[in-house]
Design an enzyme around this catalytic site. Structure first.
Site, PDB file in Angstrom:
ATOM      1  N   LYS A  82       0.853  -1.190   0.000  1.00 58.03           N
ATOM      2  CA  LYS A  82       0.000   0.000   0.000  1.00 58.03           C
ATOM      3  C   LYS A  82       0.888   1.238   0.000  1.00 58.03           C
ATOM      4  CE  LYS A  82      -3.784   1.955   2.814  1.00 58.03           C
ATOM      5  NZ  LYS A  82      -4.658   1.697   3.987  1.00 58.03           N
ATOM      6  N   SER A 160      -9.328   1.883   3.229  1.00 56.17           N
ATOM      7  CA  SER A 160      -8.493   2.696   2.361  1.00 56.17           C
ATOM      8  C   SER A 160      -7.461   1.856   1.608  1.00 56.17           C
ATOM      9  CB  SER A 160      -7.766   3.766   3.198  1.00 56.17           C
ATOM     10  OG  SER A 160      -6.897   3.166   4.142  1.00 56.17           O
ATOM     11  N   SER A 184      -9.838  -0.706   7.327  1.00 50.97           N
ATOM     12  CA  SER A 184      -9.196  -0.544   6.023  1.00 50.97           C
ATOM     13  C   SER A 184      -8.460  -1.768   5.513  1.00 50.97           C
ATOM     14  CB  SER A 184      -8.238   0.660   6.057  1.00 50.97           C
ATOM     15  OG  SER A 184      -8.964   1.849   6.239  1.00 50.97           O
TER      16      SER A 184
END
Length: 465
Positions: A82, A160, A184
């Site tokens: 990420k 996210s 997330s």
């Protein structure tokens, strides 16, 4: 080997191919880079392909394996991170357009530990801008565009950790690193039909990761299966002098030491009435499977304002973490209109309210500890709904009453949790089963998830890309 056979193999299956000589780390790296360039970019999952680093790490892994040096199950396996995690020399954008060129000259601890385990970093993957800390309300809140769901391109992949969810779900990487402050990891894992593990707070170092909330942020694996999650957690967990919040306890993934049946599981039915019919039906079917190897009994969460407490702590800590950005006006360049002003409210929270929330948190943590002492896991749907349509704001689709209590309670108390696929709902989208355990109980939690996946094949399904 046929294209789709590489894409959806587990870490152990890829490892066997590497060690038998049927493929090489370089071949795997090139294959997954190509898949990221095509499928991954189509899903808005990719920020940066780390091609030079990937091929360098792959060639090193190839030479080491050929010489007899085996660093373990991740040696030679490609992965994505990420884009909140620093990777030396490459952009680390935090998903935000104003930070498109931000770079660091060091690796985040988790990236360094995967490098030491022989894993090959092939990409920085998309994220909602600033991990959603400014209060986004719709899917288009990232410099790469909305994360697209591999099961339905008109649906969101979740936030996210949108890029890791899309990329792993689409077979564009064998595994990825995500982060969770409040949902997330578990939400995109549920939405995209993959297995995602949120570790105990302090289990994994956050050094080199963007700070959203010092007391809520966690980093964890997003993978094809629970077993893959355990293998990755083994590599990234452990104390780190660069992150004083890390636990001194060492973690080792020990599947052979855990039982395969006889578990005691609490069934949390709170708020099920707000879930979509397919989510409820799939949850009830999953309980039937769990009942084959575990004793199930209903439980009720201790009565605390979990949502409100977690939200206040997150808002105050995010405002502090981004105070300089808020003062500078740089956030006016964010994609989502609500993100340009959403962080300012946190600056007005009185210290007395923050301290009161922290006192409530301590009480809630103690009550949850007492409850979880009786169980190997508590089970609940991972999300009340399947992934929202790209064209709709979240509240317009899901409604404010569909935030499930175990998500806020688990994050508030820093508890480990895993989401595993358990079926499909409306519009052909996946649903997820959430298992939450006591702090430090990842091995037992993974054992329950493995037992469930040994009896089902939802984690083996492939999207119609």
């Amino acid at each position: 080997m046929a294209t789709r056979e590489f894409a959806y193999l587990s870490i152990r299956e890829l490892g066997k191919l590497l060690r038998s000589g049927e493929t090489t780390p370089t071949e795997l790296a090139e294959y997954f880079i190509d898949r990221l360039e095509t499928v991954g970019r189509r899903l808005n999952a990719v920020v940066t392909i780390t091609r030079e680093r990937a091929l360098r790490e792959a060639r090193l892994a190839e030479a080491e394996l050929a010489s007899g040096l085996d660093r373990g199950p991740l040696h030679g396996i490609p992965y994505g991170a990420k884009d909140l995690l620093a990777a030396a020399g490459y952009p680390t954008t935090w998903g935000a357009e104003p930070l498109r060129e931000q770079r660091f000259d060091f690796d985040a601890t988790v990236v360094a530990r995967l490098r030491d385990a022989g894993a090959v970093l092939v990409a920085k993957l998309g994220t909602v801008e600033l991990a959603g800390g400014m209060g986004y309300e719709q899917p288009n809140a990232s410099l790469t565009g909305p994360g697209l769901n591999p099961w339905n391109l008109d649906a969101w992949s979740g936030g996210s950790s949108s890029g890791p969810g899309s990329a792993v779900g689409a077979g564009a990487v064998p595994f990825a690193l995500g982060s969770e402050t409040w949902g997330s990891i578990l939400t995109p894992s549920s939405y995209c039909g993959i297995s995602g593990l949120r570790p105990t707070y302090g289990r994994v170092s956050r050094f080199g990761a963007m700070v959203l909330s010092w007391t809520l942020d966690k980093i964890g694996p997003m993978c094809r299966s629970a077993d893959d999650c355990g293998l990755v957690l083994d590599a990234i967990a452990g104390p780190d002098p660069n992150d004083p919040s890390t636990s001194p306890e060492r973690f080792r993934y020990r599947p052979e030491d855990e039982p395969t049946q006889g578990f005691r599981i609490g069934v949390l039915e709170e708020s099920l009435e707000t879930a979509q019919p397919e989510v409820r039906a799939n949850f009830e079917a999953a309980l039937g499977v769990l009942g084959e190897f575990a004793h199930l009994e209903p439980v009720t969460l201790p009565d605390f304002p979990y949502n409100e407490t977690a939200r206040l702590i997150l808002s105050a800590e995010a405002a502090s973490a981004f105070e300089e950005m808020l003062d500078s006006g740089i956030l006016l360049g964010l994609t989502a209109p609500e993100d340009r002003t959403g962080g300012y409210a946190g600056l007005t929270i009185p210290a007395v309210d923050y301290l009161r929330a922290m006192r409530i948190r301590r009480q809630a943590r103690a009550a949850l500890r007492a409850l979880l002492a009786r169980y190997d896991a508590i089970v609940h749907p991972a999300t009340a709904v399947v992934a929202s349509p790209l064209s709709m704001r979240f509240d317009d689709y899901a409604g404010k009453g569909r935030r499930l209590p175990l998500g806020s309670a688990g994050n508030l108390a820093g508890l480990p949790a895993i989401s595993v696929p358990n079926g499909f709902g409306e519009r052909g989208l996946p649903t997820g089963l959430q298992l939450v355990g006591a702090a430090g109980s990842e091995n037992r939690l993974l054992a329950v998830a493995r037992a469930y996946q040994a009896r089902t094949d939802w984690h083996l399904r492939q999207p119609p890309l």
